[in-house]
Design an enzyme around this catalytic site. Sequence first.
Site, PDB file in Angstrom:
ATOM      1  N   CYS B  12       0.930  -1.318   0.053  1.00  0.00           N
ATOM      2  CA  CYS B  12       0.068   0.225   0.119  1.00  0.00           C
ATOM      3  C   CYS B  12       0.769   1.222  -0.081  1.00  0.00           C
ATOM      4  CB  CYS B  12      -0.948   0.136   1.216  1.00  0.00           C
ATOM      5  SG  CYS B  12      -1.921  -1.533   1.693  1.00  0.00           S
ATOM      6  N   GLY B  38       0.919   0.134  -4.937  1.00  0.00           N
ATOM      7  CA  GLY B  38      -0.256  -0.546  -5.018  1.00  0.00           C
ATOM      8  C   GLY B  38      -0.993  -0.221  -6.292  1.00  0.00           C
ATOM      9  N   ASN B 112      -1.035   1.629   5.601  1.00  0.00           N
ATOM     10  CA  ASN B 112      -0.023   0.800   4.836  1.00  0.00           C
ATOM     11  C   ASN B 112       0.701   0.367   5.968  1.00  0.00           C
ATOM     12  OD1 ASN B 112       3.126   1.763   3.406  1.00  0.00           O
ATOM     13  ND2 ASN B 112       2.043  -0.068   3.276  1.00  0.00           N
ATOM     14  N   GLY B 113       0.634  -1.262   5.766  1.00  0.00           N
ATOM     15  CA  GLY B 113       1.178  -2.039   6.983  1.00  0.00           C
ATOM     16  C   GLY B 113       0.639  -3.199   7.027  1.00  0.00           C
ATOM     17  N   TYR B 252      14.772  -2.214  -2.856  1.00  0.00           N
ATOM     18  CA  TYR B 252      13.765  -2.262  -4.068  1.00  0.00           C
ATOM     19  C   TYR B 252      12.442  -1.549  -3.875  1.00  0.00           C
ATOM     20  CZ  TYR B 252      10.531  -4.827  -6.994  1.00  0.00           C
ATOM     21  OH  TYR B 252       9.579  -5.044  -7.808  1.00  0.00           O
TER      22      TYR B 252
HETATM   23  N1  ADP Z   1       6.853   5.413 -10.845  1.00  0.00           N
HETATM   24  C1  ADP Z   1       8.122   4.887 -11.023  1.00  0.00           C
HETATM   25  N2  ADP Z   1       9.102   5.420 -11.665  1.00  0.00           N
HETATM   26  C2  ADP Z   1      10.295   5.209 -11.546  1.00  0.00           C
HETATM   27  N3  ADP Z   1      10.729   4.033 -10.849  1.00  0.00           N
HETATM   28  C3  ADP Z   1       9.912   3.285 -10.084  1.00  0.00           C
HETATM   29  C4  ADP Z   1       8.643   3.692 -10.269  1.00  0.00           C
HETATM   30  N4  ADP Z   1       7.755   2.988  -9.401  1.00  0.00           N
HETATM   31  C5  ADP Z   1       8.843   1.907  -8.913  1.00  0.00           C
HETATM   32  N5  ADP Z   1       9.965   2.166  -9.383  1.00  0.00           N
HETATM   33  C6  ADP Z   1      11.150   1.553  -9.247  1.00  0.00           C
HETATM   34  O1  ADP Z   1      11.153   0.614 -10.126  1.00  0.00           O
HETATM   35  C7  ADP Z   1      11.612  -0.792  -9.644  1.00  0.00           C
HETATM   36  C8  ADP Z   1      10.683  -1.693 -10.182  1.00  0.00           C
HETATM   37  O2  ADP Z   1      10.797  -1.697 -11.441  1.00  0.00           O
HETATM   38  P1  ADP Z   1      11.320  -3.195 -12.243  1.00  0.00           P
HETATM   39  O3  ADP Z   1      12.660  -3.411 -11.893  1.00  0.00           O
HETATM   40  O4  ADP Z   1      11.353  -2.645 -13.750  1.00  0.00           O
HETATM   41  O5  ADP Z   1      10.192  -3.967 -12.292  1.00  0.00           O
HETATM   42  P2  ADP Z   1      10.045  -5.464 -11.156  1.00  0.00           P
HETATM   43  O6  ADP Z   1       8.920  -4.942 -10.351  1.00  0.00           O
HETATM   44  O7  ADP Z   1       9.633  -6.419 -12.193  1.00  0.00           O
HETATM   45  O8  ADP Z   1      11.517  -5.573 -10.621  1.00  0.00           O
HETATM   46  C9  ADP Z   1      11.559  -0.695  -8.196  1.00  0.00           C
HETATM   47  O9  ADP Z   1      12.923  -0.496  -7.652  1.00  0.00           O
HETATM   48  C10 ADP Z   1      11.089   1.001  -7.915  1.00  0.00           C
HETATM   49  O10 ADP Z   1      11.934   1.589  -7.128  1.00  0.00           O
HETATM   50 MG    MG Z   2      13.086  -5.522 -11.150  1.00  0.00          MG
END
Ligand code: ADP
Ligand code: MG
Lengths: 466, 466, 466, 466
Positions: B12, B38, B112-113, B252
């Site tokens: 979330c 989310g 969120n949690g 991540y």
């Molecule tokens: N809107 C966003 N714009 C840029 N980076 C994002 C966004 N949302 C998530 N991320 C970053 O992207 C990563 C996930 O994307 P990706 O590695 O392409 O997909 P997966 O979920 O398959 O690992 C996450 O580490 C997050 O920090």
């Molecule tokens: Mg990835």
Amino acid sequence: MRPAEDRFHEECGVCAVVGHPDAANLVYLGLYALQHRGQESAGIATWDGHRVHSHRAMGYVADIFDRKTLDRLPGEVAIGHVRYSTAGDSALTNAQPLVVNTQHGPLAVAHNGNLVNALSLRHALEGEGAIFQSTSDTEVILHLAARFRADSVEEALLAALAAVKGAYSLVVLARERVLAARDPLGFRPLLLGRLGEAWVVASESCAFDLLGAELVREVAPGEVLRLDRAGVRQIRPAASPPYAHCVFEHVYFARPDSRVFGEDVGIVRQRLGERLALEQPADADVVVGVPDSGIPAALGYSRFSGLPFVLGLVRNHYVGRTFIEPKQSIRHFGVKVKLNPVRALVSGKRVVLVDDSIVRGTTSRKIVTMLKQAGAREVHLRISSPPTIGPCFYGIDTPERRELIASSATVEVIRQFVGADSLGYLSEAGMLACLETPAENFCTACFSGRYPLLETESETLAKTQR
Amino acid sequence: MRPAEDRFHEECGVCAVVGHPDAANLVYLGLYALQHRGQESAGIATWDGHRVHSHRAMGYVADIFDRKTLDRLPGEVAIGHVRYSTAGDSALTNAQPLVVNTQHGPLAVAHNGNLVNALSLRHALEGEGAIFQSTSDTEVILHLAARFRADSVEEALLAALAAVKGAYSLVVLARERVLAARDPLGFRPLLLGRLGEAWVVASESCAFDLLGAELVREVAPGEVLRLDRAGVRQIRPAASPPYAHCVFEHVYFARPDSRVFGEDVGIVRQRLGERLALEQPADADVVVGVPDSGIPAALGYSRFSGLPFVLGLVRNHYVGRTFIEPKQSIRHFGVKVKLNPVRALVSGKRVVLVDDSIVRGTTSRKIVTMLKQAGAREVHLRISSPPTIGPCFYGIDTPERRELIASSATVEVIRQFVGADSLGYLSEAGMLACLETPAENFCTACFSGRYPLLETESETLAKTQR
Amino acid sequence: MRPAEDRFHEECGVCAVVGHPDAANLVYLGLYALQHRGQESAGIATWDGHRVHSHRAMGYVADIFDRKTLDRLPGEVAIGHVRYSTAGDSALTNAQPLVVNTQHGPLAVAHNGNLVNALSLRHALEGEGAIFQSTSDTEVILHLAARFRADSVEEALLAALAAVKGAYSLVVLARERVLAARDPLGFRPLLLGRLGEAWVVASESCAFDLLGAELVREVAPGEVLRLDRAGVRQIRPAASPPYAHCVFEHVYFARPDSRVFGEDVGIVRQRLGERLALEQPADADVVVGVPDSGIPAALGYSRFSGLPFVLGLVRNHYVGRTFIEPKQSIRHFGVKVKLNPVRALVSGKRVVLVDDSIVRGTTSRKIVTMLKQAGAREVHLRISSPPTIGPCFYGIDTPERRELIASSATVEVIRQFVGADSLGYLSEAGMLACLETPAENFCTACFSGRYPLLETESETLAKTQR
Amino acid sequence: MRPAEDRFHEECGVCAVVGHPDAANLVYLGLYALQHRGQESAGIATWDGHRVHSHRAMGYVADIFDRKTLDRLPGEVAIGHVRYSTAGDSALTNAQPLVVNTQHGPLAVAHNGNLVNALSLRHALEGEGAIFQSTSDTEVILHLAARFRADSVEEALLAALAAVKGAYSLVVLARERVLAARDPLGFRPLLLGRLGEAWVVASESCAFDLLGAELVREVAPGEVLRLDRAGVRQIRPAASPPYAHCVFEHVYFARPDSRVFGEDVGIVRQRLGERLALEQPADADVVVGVPDSGIPAALGYSRFSGLPFVLGLVRNHYVGRTFIEPKQSIRHFGVKVKLNPVRALVSGKRVVLVDDSIVRGTTSRKIVTMLKQAGAREVHLRISSPPTIGPCFYGIDTPERRELIASSATVEVIRQFVGADSLGYLSEAGMLACLETPAENFCTACFSGRYPLLETESETLAKTQR
Ligand SMILES: Nc1ncnc2c1ncn2[C@@H]1O[C@H](COP(=O)(O)OP(=O)(O)O)[C@@H](O)[C@H]1O
Ligand SMILES: [Mg+2]
Ligand SMILES: Nc1ncnc2c1ncn2[C@@H]1O[C@H](COP(=O)(O)OP(=O)(O)O)[C@@H](O)[C@H]1O
Ligand SMILES: Nc1ncnc2c1ncn2[C@@H]1O[C@H](COP(=O)(O)OP(=O)(O)O)[C@@H](O)[C@H]1O
Ligand SMILES: Nc1ncnc2c1ncn2[C@@H]1O[C@H](COP(=O)(O)OP(=O)(O)O)[C@@H](O)[C@H]1O
Ligand code: SF4
Ligand code: SF4
Ligand code: SF4
Ligand code: SF4
Ligand SMILES: [Mg+2]
Ligand SMILES: [Mg+2]
Ligand SMILES: [Mg+2]
């Protein structure tokens, strides 16, 4: 926001099936047949032996459910609901069946009716820590039941019902069983049917027809039934008369092919028309009914008066779909889209125009105007019920008192407003005389002002006079 | 049913705005920025001085809200929520903000949690008559608050929070004010921002950037704030360390342009890559990051190792949209649709492939295979976090323990499974060394098995070993 | 009406599969990979041995096709198309493949390119009684072919192509065969691939990767191929050089993981960056690429200059979805929604910002501003292509000449407009030096004003100067 | 594929408005009223003084158009179309108005009817190089007109019409004017109306009622009119009788509140019922009409016979919406969903059941069965037209000859099939006697086998006997 409607309308319809492998699909059929009792949302909940499945959405039954949705509602026990929402709370939150978890396990409820003490119960429950997610009376009943430390859902529900006052025809899904309950005054209809080994409960008998089920009997006023694989068991006995069956179901709400309160609606409506001809004769050439609700009474009027019935107004088949008015338009298209006169049948004629009721008067006015523009020489409006002078507190969505034209205007004033050459209503006594059930068993409050049930003196006053 | 995903993911994200005429629109922007936390449902609730308005639906923020929907959410106070639902209860019923009526008035909550004692609280509440409409922990908190006969919502919420155990970063809309609360261990991030006269709260600072708000500070672990026109008031003080910030947010979950737990995510990730190069060097020609999450660490790896970083894998811009596999297909297209190798950059090369984590191992296996098919001579997989060996109970949706490849397999076995020529993980100590906050303030449970909070001994055992 | 976009963009992509039982599904995959060449409509047509089936709709490939739609496209031969429509004629009527019946039987055509003599041909054809249902050049080609009383479709198509002048890479479905044709100057790419026994044609090689097909060779400029079960046959030989390959495909349009005109796009872009560093050095601390198109060149710049590459701008994953600006907003959110700076990486830094091209200049201005607000001390903008000074008549949707900032402003004026501390473009010679194919085989018209093909002198003048 | 329908149905309806600022909206209203003539697609095209705007889509008029769509159709001249598609070509490609560009400028056409020489014209045109995008006859007319090197669209259209043979009632939008044309035999209706300064053309007069326009006269058989700001001008004179007006329009297709071929449909239907009572009396208790098409004739039957008319069958208001049958179901729900008997009105009664026609017989069989199950003692089926023995080639979608039960079975065999106690059809002479227009001016081909127009002898044979 929805424009103010020029009619009373039913707020809900319910249906339940117990003991059929295709229960959800049958309930879907039942709701399809009960669609006229609520067109804004619909839902079904089932029990598959392990858990409750449910699907609710805004819209028409036929648009909400498809093969895939129904396949996601497995189980031999199912309940369903169609709903009109009232202004301001049309949100999905209020759609039913309401599904919750309680100490008595998962419960799903579908409810037709309106409690008169819902607000005070609600406040009391909130004071004890209850949280309310909807504005529906149904949640009040659920809270009451959940709070009661009973050995069984049955006990808990009976306890809850003991606390509420008002109109309710409801079905509760409690794991493998369905409880069907009706308030002691029997305001709204509720019927028991049978389809092979399975049991069916519905608001109107037309639902049984579509399912291919046969009508067994009414769930009696005050009665609570428990239906499961083993059969039907009474867990609260019927209340004694007098009852308060909603006479308006016969006049307008129910489908003409339904049987409610022990009588066939179509027959009753025809009789209302005959009686209307007796009480309110007219010197005219033809009888025209306002489709569809005015047709049966118009046929009765024609039969009794001997004046020929003609299809002077035709109802568009595609009514109910959105409609964009032209920008330059000054006239209201509303009624035109729905009804169209057959010029050749009314032109030059003195027309007896029969409808079931007048609410605000605006629709009647448009129809009278339309007929005159189509050449009708005279229009004599005849209404197969008495003037509607007050709102309903028992499960019918009604305009406020001051919007009901008959609450303040005399018949003559109304006649002038609608532009008819004469106007005649059926008398209350005449209306009741068309029914086989004794008069004292009917609610006629919106016609007579005699409300069979009110919360408190003061509230009554406030409500009935606003 | 959704196929098992080969990753951990956030459940979330929350956002709140207080004191801005266009509050709902700003919260919408915030949710747009928090979409990655989310993607299955989203919702906004506002207070317009008289009543609560809300809109929730399944889908992406951008698809759920349009000008019309936002215009139906008037008021200067708003909260919002984005949500991943976990298998089995993805229904709209669980979408948030949850809006209810209580003795303390209307309340809307976005959370969120994950609480570790939700189930036992739930049973206790049901025993006292509570009815539950959703399966979310949030409803438990609301019931607790509603039950408490406090003079104010503030008191009631504090009492409720005193009873719960677990991870929560939540915002509560209570008429003209918003309460923002964070659990004492500070598992999930929650930040306070300012936009002119208005106050903003959000899960990640990237939400502030899109709104044009500026980051003020974190809501401290344990702290509860009350935000209204008058300003921000602390109604529960911060808890003392040690905390249990989710280290995986940095690895991540969070966006690389966000700041959480006092550090910039993008910088941390680059540092993790540098450290990874130190701990797990490789004899190779180029460094390739797995887009997008592996890119910052890959850049760090490149910088520290001196090996050139190349864009050897390209991420399709249209990822996230449905995808129909050909019938005859024997291969899984999943990863191909998302990633494609740039043959000319990897062909004949010894590649260091950098990603953030390995969950089931299946995705890594496909990527390694893809690179080899594109001509890579060797593939040395480097992971910028330690092996993930256990599930998360603090608001992250994770596969069950036995599905985590590192829960049972050695690094060598994993290497063989993914088909890499070598495989190296960052050590736990190395990971924590890349953060400025002291190591004892981080939760690393899914990497280390040391869970900072569990309901009971036995439950722990059951859960962590399933 | 769509707001004027601040970029050039490809107008179409095509794909064909011959001799595979799942042809439509494979073409679907191909279109999925080619989505960036046209996002407004897509379509597929197949031949099942008896008749042509087709499905076209507005929207993304992934939204238009599902299992059911694809199942309604049976047959072993299929062609497909993705399309950007240009302002004013975005209607479905212009979506492709265009499917018609002619004396040569049913024909379906998918076309990438733009004819320079379409209008005059159109008028001539109308004069002879042709009726036009779309505004696309493709219909002109079809009319020409249909009119020709040839013994075969092949002959008819060759006759039609002999009459047209301009850019075309097209695939024609004619019963059991596909004809693939490319104009003699080879403006747009078109490639031949192989998947087991089946043949594939596509605009970019990235389509082959997703299908699992292997690249065989380019369809040569001027060449027309006939593909059927029996194999591939050349029915018009390749034209001799010099060609006019669109250099902008390498600079920006094509996917970095594609191979077009015999070279790998990703590699070329990196080289452009290296050359840019040579020609336009900067005294700075870090290199930041504008995601995604500027990243490869930024990496090249970093490598050549030795300045560290950092992910100073992050591209939102959910770009492309609608977006509601707040009412009070005075700033334009457009770029913010797409890109966000990572403050910690740029704050206090002298940044070299690398992008592929500047069209109107407005986007660059916003990005420079954003970086400065994020604390960048200096921003040195470097563009990996020469100033774009003129429109394209060969299949690229471009703003009118006067909207191209470089058509009237000097580099210094542009620098001031975008707010950069310095601005440097790559030279035309430098750009061409990064490609292995000899310079004379490229069209550089929008950079140089030297149009390789124009209808008439006067039209040229009119067009290039409007 | 759509299940075979048990009825004949109209294939199209057309409407045009000339000289009204809100032309598109008025045409929309007209199409709304004509919805029953085509429920699968609809479209509107307008001329705004500069260019043609158009919108076509699959679905109901009310679902296709909204305020926004209508606002995108500016101009004072508009034409529209509703369409049933026939099996196999229901695609949007065949939706109308068809909009094309020709040497005579842009043309939009909406067509009701069917050409008998379309196929041979089509082949000839293809041989001359025409390309066909649809399978509709309308495109043939357009090609013919486009090919003719005339000084004006008028001339070109007249030349085209001179070449075609068959049924057509069409409206052509040619810049600022509309051409309205009807074939010399006048198969399908077409009427001229007036709304203030504006002119209106429509397939049935009910369209005028909804618009508030007044009926001026029929467009005469063979006549072609040109309508523009200056007024109405005849550009081809009326043909002389005998005509071939479709008698089935009066029997069933047209709306009962429409006036077509100079007579009121509702009145004609009542007369058909009266005549039916004369020709086919029955010893019975009540008359029941099959809603809605059988009701007017049933009223006539009742009036002539003196037997009381009762509403023994009720038509569901929500017909037309999808419907999911239960899995275990063995019965067909189709008719049940649409009609339900009112048990109390038919039980124990000898019922005269009146419908307009019998096509396959399956629907009648279900209705008879339904009435018997509802307790009807006897069911005497009376049909207000003669047995339908052949298909229509003039714009009505009909089952193939062998599917028409009366093409091979005697009345007695049909009676047995439908399960009625007696069955009586109206005679052809009787039917024609109910119309004021002389008998020789009607087509009765599907009843009599006497086709007023056929392409060639051999084709006739092939077609009428298949
Ligand atoms: N809107 C966003 N714009 C840029 N980076 C994002 C966004 N949302 C998530 N991320 C970053 O992207 C990563 C996930 O994307 P990706 O590695 O392409 O997909 P997966 O979920 O398959 O690992 C996450 O580490 C997050 O920090
Ligand atoms: Mg990835
Ligand atoms: N919009 C309409 N309003 C009223 N009557 C209509 C409308 N459209 C069609 N009709 C009439 O309804 C009849 C068809 O309705 P009905 O008999 O109920 O359905 P079916 O097509 O199954 O016979 C036709 O005779 C036609 O004249
Ligand atoms: N599906 C894709 N996957 C990866 N890169 C793509 C894809 N489609 C297009 N591209 C590349 O992305 C660039 C365009 O993306 P970007 O720069 O983010 O957007 P913009 O169009 O605003 O410049 C193009 O250079 C193109 O080569
Ligand atoms: N599905 C149905 N089929 C037939 N009649 C219905 C159906 N639903 C409702 N009715 C009847 O139709 C009447 C309402 O229709 P009508 O008079 O046309 O509309 P209005 O609601 O405007 O009065 C009610 O009296 C009800 O009995
Ligand atoms: S008040 Fe009227 S509508 Fe309500 S229950 Fe009584 S009779 Fe029925
Ligand atoms: S268990 Fe892992 S994912 Fe969960 S809070 Fe701890 S570090 Fe984060
Ligand atoms: S004008 Fe520019 S975009 Fe067009 S083909 Fe030439 S180089 Fe490419
Ligand atoms: S064949 Fe029948 S349906 Fe066709 S035009 Fe003649 S009467 Fe009408
Ligand atoms: Mg009515
Ligand atoms: Mg870009
Ligand atoms: Mg009918």
